[in-house]
Design a protein around this motif. Sequence first.
Motif, PDB file in Angstrom:
ATOM      1  N   LEU A   1       0.827  -1.207   0.000  1.00  0.00           N
ATOM      2  CA  LEU A   1       0.000   0.000   0.000  1.00  0.00           C
ATOM      3  C   LEU A   1       0.860   1.254   0.000  1.00  0.00           C
ATOM      4  CD1 LEU A   1      -2.843  -1.025   2.475  1.00  0.00           C
ATOM      5  CD2 LEU A   1      -3.031  -0.702   0.008  1.00  0.00           C
ATOM      6  N   LEU A   2       1.911   1.262   0.829  1.00  0.00           N
ATOM      7  CA  LEU A   2       2.809   2.414   0.852  1.00  0.00           C
ATOM      8  C   LEU A   2       3.522   2.566  -0.490  1.00  0.00           C
ATOM      9  CD1 LEU A   2       4.297   2.056   4.448  1.00  0.00           C
ATOM     10  CD2 LEU A   2       2.921   3.972   3.592  1.00  0.00           C
ATOM     11  N   ARG A   3       3.913   1.449  -1.089  1.00  0.00           N
ATOM     12  CA  ARG A   3       4.541   1.525  -2.406  1.00  0.00           C
ATOM     13  C   ARG A   3       3.584   2.121  -3.438  1.00  0.00           C
ATOM     14  NH1 ARG A   3       5.574  -3.549  -3.282  1.00  0.00           N
ATOM     15  NH2 ARG A   3       3.754  -3.926  -4.579  1.00  0.00           N
ATOM     16  N   SER A   4       2.312   1.723  -3.351  1.00  0.00           N
ATOM     17  CA  SER A   4       1.319   2.251  -4.273  1.00  0.00           C
ATOM     18  C   SER A   4       1.185   3.762  -4.134  1.00  0.00           C
ATOM     19  CB  SER A   4      -0.040   1.572  -4.012  1.00  0.00           C
ATOM     20  OG  SER A   4      -1.055   2.155  -4.778  1.00  0.00           O
ATOM     21  N   TRP A   5       1.165   4.252  -2.883  1.00  0.00           N
ATOM     22  CA  TRP A   5       1.080   5.699  -2.668  1.00  0.00           C
ATOM     23  C   TRP A   5       2.333   6.409  -3.175  1.00  0.00           C
ATOM     24  CZ3 TRP A   5      -3.021   8.454  -1.838  1.00  0.00           C
ATOM     25  CH2 TRP A   5      -4.142   7.878  -1.224  1.00  0.00           C
ATOM     26  N   ARG A   6       3.508   5.785  -2.955  1.00  0.00           N
ATOM     27  CA  ARG A   6       4.758   6.408  -3.412  1.00  0.00           C
ATOM     28  C   ARG A   6       4.792   6.511  -4.933  1.00  0.00           C
ATOM     29  NH1 ARG A   6       9.181   4.465  -5.405  1.00  0.00           N
ATOM     30  NH2 ARG A   6       8.733   2.288  -4.840  1.00  0.00           N
ATOM     31  N   GLU A   7       4.392   5.443  -5.594  1.00  0.00           N
ATOM     32  CA  GLU A   7       4.397   5.449  -7.054  1.00  0.00           C
ATOM     33  C   GLU A   7       3.375   6.438  -7.599  1.00  0.00           C
ATOM     34  OE1 GLU A   7       3.716   1.355  -7.890  1.00  0.00           O
ATOM     35  OE2 GLU A   7       5.844   0.788  -7.690  1.00  0.00           O
TER      36      GLU A   7
ATOM     37  N   GLU B   1       2.459  11.086   5.889  1.00  0.00           N
ATOM     38  CA  GLU B   1       2.474  12.554   5.831  1.00  0.00           C
ATOM     39  C   GLU B   1       3.266  13.045   4.623  1.00  0.00           C
ATOM     40  OE1 GLU B   1       3.973  16.411   8.471  1.00  0.00           O
ATOM     41  OE2 GLU B   1       4.104  14.393   9.297  1.00  0.00           O
ATOM     42  N   HIS B   2       4.441  12.465   4.398  1.00  0.00           N
ATOM     43  CA  HIS B   2       5.273  12.910   3.284  1.00  0.00           C
ATOM     44  C   HIS B   2       4.718  12.470   1.928  1.00  0.00           C
ATOM     45  CE1 HIS B   2       8.478  14.713   5.621  1.00  0.00           C
ATOM     46  NE2 HIS B   2       8.467  13.657   6.441  1.00  0.00           N
ATOM     47  N   LEU B   3       3.856  11.454   1.945  1.00  0.00           N
ATOM     48  CA  LEU B   3       3.202  11.021   0.715  1.00  0.00           C
ATOM     49  C   LEU B   3       1.851  11.713   0.514  1.00  0.00           C
ATOM     50  CD1 LEU B   3       3.985   7.201   0.855  1.00  0.00           C
ATOM     51  CD2 LEU B   3       4.964   8.880  -0.728  1.00  0.00           C
ATOM     52  N   GLU B   4       1.496  12.598   1.456  1.00  0.00           N
ATOM     53  CA  GLU B   4       0.239  13.345   1.381  1.00  0.00           C
ATOM     54  C   GLU B   4      -0.960  12.413   1.261  1.00  0.00           C
ATOM     55  OE1 GLU B   4       0.530  16.222  -1.721  1.00  0.00           O
ATOM     56  OE2 GLU B   4       2.242  17.252  -0.839  1.00  0.00           O
TER      57      GLU B   4
ATOM     58  N   PRO C   1      -4.443  10.988   2.317  1.00  0.00           N
ATOM     59  CA  PRO C   1      -5.602  11.529   3.038  1.00  0.00           C
ATOM     60  C   PRO C   1      -5.732  10.908   4.425  1.00  0.00           C
ATOM     61  CG  PRO C   1      -6.187  11.014   0.778  1.00  0.00           C
ATOM     62  CD  PRO C   1      -4.811  10.464   0.993  1.00  0.00           C
ATOM     63  N   VAL C   2      -6.320  11.675   5.343  1.00  0.00           N
ATOM     64  CA  VAL C   2      -6.374  11.260   6.745  1.00  0.00           C
ATOM     65  C   VAL C   2      -7.086   9.923   6.917  1.00  0.00           C
ATOM     66  CG1 VAL C   2      -7.324  11.868   8.999  1.00  0.00           C
ATOM     67  CG2 VAL C   2      -6.194  13.620   7.621  1.00  0.00           C
ATOM     68  N   ARG C   3      -8.211   9.731   6.250  1.00  0.00           N
ATOM     69  CA  ARG C   3      -8.928   8.460   6.370  1.00  0.00           C
ATOM     70  C   ARG C   3      -8.032   7.299   5.925  1.00  0.00           C
ATOM     71  NH1 ARG C   3     -14.190   6.932   6.753  1.00  0.00           N
ATOM     72  NH2 ARG C   3     -14.928   9.074   6.461  1.00  0.00           N
ATOM     73  N   GLU C   4      -7.282   7.501   4.843  1.00  0.00           N
ATOM     74  CA  GLU C   4      -6.409   6.455   4.330  1.00  0.00           C
ATOM     75  C   GLU C   4      -5.223   6.199   5.269  1.00  0.00           C
ATOM     76  OE1 GLU C   4      -7.005   4.601   1.619  1.00  0.00           O
ATOM     77  OE2 GLU C   4      -8.909   5.633   1.409  1.00  0.00           O
ATOM     78  N   ARG C   5      -4.814   7.216   6.020  1.00  0.00           N
ATOM     79  CA  ARG C   5      -3.738   6.995   6.999  1.00  0.00           C
ATOM     80  C   ARG C   5      -4.206   6.017   8.073  1.00  0.00           C
ATOM     81  NH1 ARG C   5      -0.942  13.027   7.827  1.00  0.00           N
ATOM     82  NH2 ARG C   5      -1.128  13.637   5.634  1.00  0.00           N
TER      83      ARG C   5
ATOM     84  N   THR D   1      -4.181  21.133   7.989  1.00  0.00           N
ATOM     85  CA  THR D   1      -3.678  20.132   8.942  1.00  0.00           C
ATOM     86  C   THR D   1      -4.783  19.581   9.835  1.00  0.00           C
ATOM     87  OG1 THR D   1      -1.691  21.529   9.028  1.00  0.00           O
ATOM     88  CG2 THR D   1      -1.747  19.609  10.480  1.00  0.00           C
ATOM     89  N   PRO D   2      -5.821  18.985   9.271  1.00  0.00           N
ATOM     90  CA  PRO D   2      -6.902  18.430  10.097  1.00  0.00           C
ATOM     91  C   PRO D   2      -6.425  17.216  10.884  1.00  0.00           C
ATOM     92  CG  PRO D   2      -7.186  17.794   7.816  1.00  0.00           C
ATOM     93  CD  PRO D   2      -6.037  18.756   7.835  1.00  0.00           C
ATOM     94  N   MET D   3      -6.963  17.070  12.085  1.00  0.00           N
ATOM     95  CA  MET D   3      -6.618  15.945  12.951  1.00  0.00           C
ATOM     96  C   MET D   3      -7.814  15.027  13.188  1.00  0.00           C
ATOM     97  SD  MET D   3      -3.443  16.457  13.426  1.00  0.00           S
ATOM     98  CE  MET D   3      -3.092  15.256  14.699  1.00  0.00           C
ATOM     99  N   ASP D   4      -8.876  15.222  12.424  1.00  0.00           N
ATOM    100  CA  ASP D   4     -10.080  14.412  12.540  1.00  0.00           C
ATOM    101  C   ASP D   4     -10.536  14.078  11.123  1.00  0.00           C
ATOM    102  OD1 ASP D   4     -12.559  13.900  14.731  1.00  0.00           O
ATOM    103  OD2 ASP D   4     -13.194  14.122  12.652  1.00  0.00           O
TER     104      ASP D   4
END
Length: 269
Positions: A13-19, A59-62, A64-68, A239-242
């Motif tokens: 998943l992280l690789r997908s976001w990076r690409e 955070e560095h891959l931007e 979205p909060v829900r996806e984090r 910078t939303p936290m919710d």
Amino acid sequence: MTTVALDTGVGPLLRSWRERRRISQLELALRADSSARHISFIETGRARPSQEMVLRLAEHLEVPVRERNALLVVAGYAPHYAETPLDDPAMGALREGLDRLLQGYDPYPAFVVDGLYTVVAANDGMRRMLDGVAEHLLVPPLNAMRLTLHPEGMAPHILNLREWRADLLAQMERQIALARSVELRALYEEVAGYPVPERSRDAEGWEPPSASVPFALPLVVEHHGHVLSFVASIATFNTPMDVTVAELAIETLLPADAATAAYLRSLAG
């Protein structure tokens, strides 16, 4: 909003976001104060990232909060960001602030939507624009995309509908690419399938969008025989936290000419 994990494990998943962000492993490592070797190990599943590392990379891959939150769950951790309903007492100050903002923008149209384009707040200026919309589209919860593109909604009154529709659908496509939401995809397929109504006549006194507003695509609407031209803007929270707050968008329609502004003031008066 339900998200779909296209791969198993947090590494893919992280690789997908990076690409998707077109960032190399080395560049991501430099941003996240790590090493390309460690990033490679995480992506291939040879190393399990800590909760802090998942959040840092997200955070560095931007992401979205829900996806984090989804990344954390796949990695074996609890979600980090709350998802507080907008009607929760804890959201009282936010609701009051949004109401003041919308009221202050009146008589110009303004409204707030969530991640599925559900209208959670609107001012009187926006409500006045909904004259002629079919009653079944005005039954809560209202959906901004249905209100705009449905053949019984605002669509027959939008003079540059094909251009505006294409812009809205492209916006949804970009959002789907980020959120991978089942509900958002279903909404997109629904509104993209609406027939484009043919206007019985062109309203007089309006010019093609490129000639009238050269700096942005306007929304050109016929309202009780008057041609109104708007430029749309969208604001989100910094910078939303919710999760709820992260997915809110404040949409405003700025009059693109003096005649539109004067007409809206006359309606309010």
